[in-house]
Design an enzyme around this catalytic site. Structure first.
Site, PDB file in Angstrom:
ATOM      1  N   GLU A  94      -1.159  -3.673  11.923  1.00 15.43           N
ATOM      2  CA  GLU A  94      -0.364  -3.361  10.726  1.00 15.43           C
ATOM      3  C   GLU A  94       1.095  -3.702  10.972  1.00 15.43           C
ATOM      4  OE1 GLU A  94      -0.610   0.431   7.849  1.00 15.43           O
ATOM      5  OE2 GLU A  94       0.635   0.742   9.612  1.00 15.43           O
ATOM      6  N   CYS A 153       5.640   6.552   4.602  1.00 14.93           N
ATOM      7  CA  CYS A 153       4.501   5.722   4.169  1.00 14.93           C
ATOM      8  C   CYS A 153       3.953   6.174   2.817  1.00 14.93           C
ATOM      9  CB  CYS A 153       3.376   5.762   5.199  1.00 14.93           C
ATOM     10  SG  CYS A 153       3.866   5.071   6.783  1.00 14.93           S
ATOM     11  N   HIS A 170       5.170   0.237  -0.251  1.00 14.56           N
ATOM     12  CA  HIS A 170       5.785  -0.647   0.742  1.00 14.56           C
ATOM     13  C   HIS A 170       4.683  -1.619   1.134  1.00 14.56           C
ATOM     14  CE1 HIS A 170       3.784   2.302   3.303  1.00 14.56           C
ATOM     15  NE2 HIS A 170       3.832   1.414   4.273  1.00 14.56           N
ATOM     16  N   HIS A 184       0.843  -1.190   0.000  1.00 16.24           N
ATOM     17  CA  HIS A 184       0.000   0.000   0.000  1.00 16.24           C
ATOM     18  C   HIS A 184       0.881   1.243   0.000  1.00 16.24           C
ATOM     19  CE1 HIS A 184      -0.443   1.527   4.403  1.00 16.24           C
ATOM     20  NE2 HIS A 184       0.719   0.976   4.269  1.00 16.24           N
ATOM     21  N   ASP A 222      -5.115 -10.332  -0.024  1.00 20.04           N
ATOM     22  CA  ASP A 222      -3.849 -11.059   0.126  1.00 20.04           C
ATOM     23  C   ASP A 222      -3.012 -11.012  -1.151  1.00 20.04           C
ATOM     24  OD1 ASP A 222      -2.003 -12.604   1.574  1.00 20.04           O
ATOM     25  OD2 ASP A 222      -2.713 -14.413   0.567  1.00 20.04           O
ATOM     26  N   HIS A 223      -1.769 -10.616  -0.984  1.00 21.70           N
ATOM     27  CA  HIS A 223      -0.838 -10.472  -2.106  1.00 21.70           C
ATOM     28  C   HIS A 223      -1.348  -9.480  -3.142  1.00 21.70           C
ATOM     29  CE1 HIS A 223       1.030 -13.910  -0.196  1.00 21.70           C
ATOM     30  NE2 HIS A 223       2.100 -13.696  -0.909  1.00 21.70           N
ATOM     31  N   HIS A 254       3.008  -4.778   4.178  1.00 18.50           N
ATOM     32  CA  HIS A 254       2.885  -5.301   5.547  1.00 18.50           C
ATOM     33  C   HIS A 254       2.336  -6.727   5.532  1.00 18.50           C
ATOM     34  CE1 HIS A 254       3.575  -1.357   7.348  1.00 18.50           C
ATOM     35  NE2 HIS A 254       2.695  -0.842   6.524  1.00 18.50           N
TER      36      HIS A 254
END
Lengths: 138, 138, 138, 138, 138, 138
Positions: free
Chosen positions: D126, D33, D39, D14, D79-80, D41
């Site tokens: 997070e 960020c 980047h 994100h 996811d991914h 998480h």
């Protein structure tokens, strides 16, 4: 309502005792936690604030700012310190985790309000088995 | 070869300093860990032994026995204590985690051998970010 | 209001099933958790009490006492046991985590009141992914 | 009242930024960020529902069903993935954890009600230090 | 021989793919990890050094110094970055955790030697289920 | 040399006992772990393989494949099962964690070799305090 939690850590020494007790009386009431030569913990601190999400930023509060406030007002005064002897906001108070959570709540309440949120809870894990939370009255 | 690890915990106060240094010198070398009023940790101790599996019991060693040995020889002497002032096997030694792991290894080696296994490693987590392991030479 | 949480652990076997169901019916409703040969868990138990801080001790309740009460009334009856067959307060009840949390709450409520606090929540982690909390009605 | 929590995980990329800001403005408000190259998480998601225990099953809801609902409606879409670019329920919203928790709450509310329980809270970790919870108003 | 481990963390985006493959080929070999829009992780990094204990300090190396070296040479270049696009020591390499551990080992080896210890292992936890360790040959 | 570790989990019931012992003898040797009504654990399994990094993929082995192999050969046979009664590769063996680690190593060794790597270690955490590792002889 959105709740935002920041985790911080500090390592400190403390001792549970009353100065108006003898060492024997302290031992009876507080057990090995009253050791006159101190012991210590890796305290884990969770500070939870709540509020509305700012549509400009998507944040309740900016976590970098919240983290800085917690470190300046609380963690820097506790980390690698003796809670009984060196922490201004614990002077004259028994160094129990309950009192520590309550004192940290008092230290942070106004500063969190100034960030535009409400301080909701201060949680301390003294060990992996013992945790205390001071929570806003409801 | 089977390796068996037992985890135990203790909470203690300590201070990193040399008595032949001034407080200023200690501060320069050891930083905030040299605070004369002490600080402390929740130490996590991992003791690893290795050996063959006893076909009668399916065990390398009985974990209840191993746990009792670790508590009697090590944890009971450290828990809720001041490592610098009160722990017999740390007297005259700098209270670093490296020295503590090495001293615990020495305290346990023969007792583990008497249980029929070999002491392989003593690992200490001082904080969630700092860990030391004293391991049998290979 | 201060909330104090004590963590305890127990290892137990159980099975989800209704005696008025066939094994096939139990399998359909409860899946692999109905295995007639049992399975088991490392249950983690969090007991949260709340109350005022005693100014004499700095405690809501003495955690050593609270831990002893939890162990005597709950953990000693569950640890290394079969929840369906051997746990008095689970007799005649489906051995789900929900029912277990509720039963533990009932076992502890008066004993916590006798310590001068109010039992607020009983939380059980059955696995790292599944958790149940029985909480005082609000 | 019984609260049941299911933990799920997803890994995603994100970026915090406003398209109406320049990169410099985004950097000032959102810090690192806002990196235009993204980047990511390992997000940990806790979904808490509450309700009465069904005497037939001992469940508030069947956890297998709840897990499936969370995966189908939320995790499989995250996811991914890139939260800013690819997640339908986050389109047009700042990809903050607060907004993500709120959006996941909206995605799950009706589906949980259809299972016979009430969605109480959506909590996202997070990082190990930053957590957000969207909780039903009380 | 004493082994000292320092834990650090970074959050980053990455993608597993070969530029000489089509997206379809990448998907076949790398699965969802090849998503062209990236995904990301909270990487946990463990750096283990070994050496003798300095009798002056009780340290293998000073952990503050080691932490600073790791952050300057590795973490600051990875944190909140895109591993494929922005990390100098990963240019031209597949962004797998194996390659990342190996590259970090190379980045740190001389700097650790300059501190008077030997770099022994670099361990990365990409998720709670997947870990890679690059270890000195023995 | 690169070491790759995959973590998997299973929940199972077991009992430590010898059929050639009476219940009293089993109780004396194995303590509460010999309860004839079984008890159980959330076992955590770490499988570590080692090998060279494939320059085509950046992998030692593909973790999805490794995970599938572990689940098919080991986890599916253990999860929600009774280790003493239902697990083929534990028949006729004491259900100790040492024996379980050794048996899992045997189940996986060839399958890992077929993936082009070497099985290095099988580690089982039976509880948060008790861990066993079966490691390739060196």
């Amino acid at each position: 309502m959105v709740y935002l939690t920041r985790r911080e850590r500090f390592n400190a020494a403390h001792r549970l005792f009353r100065p108006d007790f003898t060492d024997e009386q302290n031992l009876e009431v507080f057990g090995k936690c009253s050791n006159p030569n101190w012991h210590g913990h890796n305290y884990i601190l969770y500070v939870t604030v709540r509020g509305n999400v700012d549509p400009q930023t998507g944040f309740v509060v900016n976590l970098s700012t919240l983290s800085r406030v917690i470190r300046e007002r609380v963690v820097d005064k506790l980390d690698h310190r003796n809670i009984n002897l060196e922490v201004p906001f614990m002077q004259g108070r028994l160094a129990s985790t309950e009192n520590l959570a309550s004192a940290i709540f008092d230290e942070l309440r106004e500063a969190v309000a100034a960030l535009g949120a409400e301080l909701y809870a201060v949680r301390i894990e003294e060990t992996e088995n013992n945790m205390v939370e001071f929570r806003l009255e409801k």
